[in-house]
Scaffold this motif. Structure first.
Motif, mmCIF file in Angstrom:
data_model
loop_
_atom_site.group_PDB
_atom_site.id
_atom_site.type_symbol
_atom_site.label_atom_id
_atom_site.label_comp_id
_atom_site.label_asym_id
_atom_site.label_seq_id
_atom_site.Cartn_x
_atom_site.Cartn_y
_atom_site.Cartn_z
ATOM 1 N N GLY A 184 0.829 -1.215 0.000
ATOM 2 C CA GLY A 184 0.000 0.000 0.000
ATOM 3 C C GLY A 184 0.857 1.257 0.000
ATOM 4 N N ARG A 185 0.237 2.403 -0.236
ATOM 5 C CA ARG A 185 0.990 3.650 -0.346
ATOM 6 C C ARG A 185 0.965 4.494 0.911
ATOM 7 N NH1 ARG A 185 0.947 5.118 -6.087
ATOM 8 N NH2 ARG A 185 0.235 7.231 -5.676
ATOM 9 N N GLY A 186 0.125 4.117 1.871
ATOM 10 C CA GLY A 186 0.037 4.931 3.079
ATOM 11 C C GLY A 186 -0.753 6.197 2.838
ATOM 12 N N LEU A 187 -0.741 7.096 3.809
ATOM 13 C CA LEU A 187 -1.616 8.275 3.720
ATOM 14 C C LEU A 187 -0.873 9.594 3.472
ATOM 15 C CD1 LEU A 187 -4.522 7.752 6.283
ATOM 16 C CD2 LEU A 187 -4.674 8.102 3.824
ATOM 17 N N LEU A 188 0.453 9.525 3.277
ATOM 18 C CA LEU A 188 1.217 10.765 3.135
ATOM 19 C C LEU A 188 0.696 11.646 2.004
ATOM 20 C CD1 LEU A 188 3.502 12.219 4.515
ATOM 21 C CD2 LEU A 188 5.094 11.179 2.905
ATOM 22 N N GLU A 189 0.343 11.021 0.877
ATOM 23 C CA GLU A 189 -0.117 11.827 -0.262
ATOM 24 C C GLU A 189 -1.482 12.477 0.011
ATOM 25 O OE1 GLU A 189 -1.668 8.183 -3.115
ATOM 26 O OE2 GLU A 189 0.468 8.454 -2.770
#
Ligand code: PLP
Length: 344
Positions: A184-189
């Motif tokens: 997954g990409r996580g929530l930073l963006e």
């Protein structure tokens, strides 16, 4: 979302921070007679930049995020501690953690004299947002969510985390220490969407800098400003700032791919080991496994010179050992040792 400032402790909202010599004058060249440093050059005779501007500019570039939304700390532990010191009134406010998880949240709560309300993950270490939210009350300031979670290894559904962010009136601290190993990409963006989100990442794991002690927090400028006022003025020393800047030029892509490949291969090989009863799916650089006699296996591995982490006495992790994914030859040594234990 109400103004974040209203969530700060009163003493922090009105805090005038210590002003360093480098705050008063910020030029780069000159005759520095302002900070009582030694005038003799040792490479380290000058105080470091208290705001780590170069380091943050580089991290901003790598992460694609505004430097004003970055805090750099002496490990993630500093950011965890600061979240308590900035938001939680000792003996009055409380926080929610979701067990089994990283032990530092609970320890930081105890040190800051803040009550920690612990809820348990569900079957298969699943997250139920309703259970988490039900544990909060009007004095709950922080919810800690670790994804991928340590020690279970699984990631939580992004929409479940977003649901908690939207429903909760306090701050969500999302620990993404293992995000580089995750699918997954996580929530930073999506940081800009949530004023009440603090994302923790670290240079200790994927970036290979555990010895330097450099943890990162990403959040709204208002929160980063408060962390910066409360932190020790020179919290990141000059050597760490310099070496981290150099190391951030390394391309870690190949290593990350190797670790993810090794993780896949290890899961397969562990599945064939007789002593392993269960392997939990991992999105991190470690694998949690269940065995019949954890302490015995742990000790036998030590006899073969292999050290894993015994998590078997933690509620929810009964019988479990946590194994870090190492280099291929190290992982082979582990599998060989487990197979020979089975033959004993
Ligand atoms: C390893 C780890 C960290 C990183 O801690 P540092 O202090 O930055 O080395 C943070 N959170 C979790 C859950 C970890 O496992």
């Amino acid at each position: 979302m109400k103004n974040i400032k209203t969530l700060f402790r009163k003493n922090i909202a009105g805090l005038a921070p210590y002003s360093t010599a480098r705050d008063e004058y910020q030029g780069a060249i000159g005759t520095y007679l302002d900070a009582n440093e030694s005038p003799y050059d040792t490479d380290y005779n000058r105080y470091p930049d208290p705001y780590q501007k170069k380091l943050k500019a580089r991290i901003a570039q790598i992460k694609g995020i505004d430097p004003g939304k970055i805090f750099a700390g002496n490990g993630s532990d500093e950011a965890i501690d600061l979240a308590f010191r900035v938001f939680c009134e000792p003996r009055i406010d409380n926080v929610v953690t979701i067990a089994p998880t990283y032990g530092m949240y609970r320890v930081a709560a105890a040190i800051n004299d803040v009550k920690c309300r612990e809820v348990q993950l569900g079957v298969g270490f699943s997250l139920d947002p309703a259970v988490v939210l039900a544990a909060t009350d009007s004095r709950t300031k922080l919810i800690f969510i670790c994804s991928p979670n340590n020690p279970t290894g699984n990631s939580f559904d992004t929409e479940d985390i977003v649901g908690i962010l939207e429903a909760f009136a306090g701050i969500v601290v999302l620990d993404e220490a293992y995000i580089d190993f995750s699918s997954g990409r996580g929530l930073l963006e999506r940081l800009g969407e949530f004023q009440n989100l603090i994302i923790l990442q670290t240079l200790s794991k994927a970036w290979g800098m555990a010895g330097l002690r450099l943890g990162l927090a990403f959040a709204d400028e208002e929160i980063i400003g408060a962390f910066t006022r409360v932190k020790y003025p020179y919290n990141i020393n000059a050597a760490t700032q310099k070496i981290a800047l150099q190391q951030l030029d390394n391309n870690i892509y190949t290593q990350l791919e190797e670790i993810k490949n090794e993780r896949r291969a290890m899961v397969e090989k562990l599945g064939k080991c007789q002593v392993i009863q269960r392997i939990y799916p991992s999105d991190a650089n470690f694998i949690l496994v269940k065995v019949e006699e954890p302490r015995r296996i742990y000790n036998l591995l030590i006899d073969s010179g292999i050290i894993v982490r015994d998590r078997s006495r933690i509620e929810g992790c009964e019988g479990c050992l946590r194994i870090t994914v190492g280099r291929p030859e190290e992982n082979k040594k582990l599998i060989d040792a487990l197979n020979s234990i089975a033959e004993q």
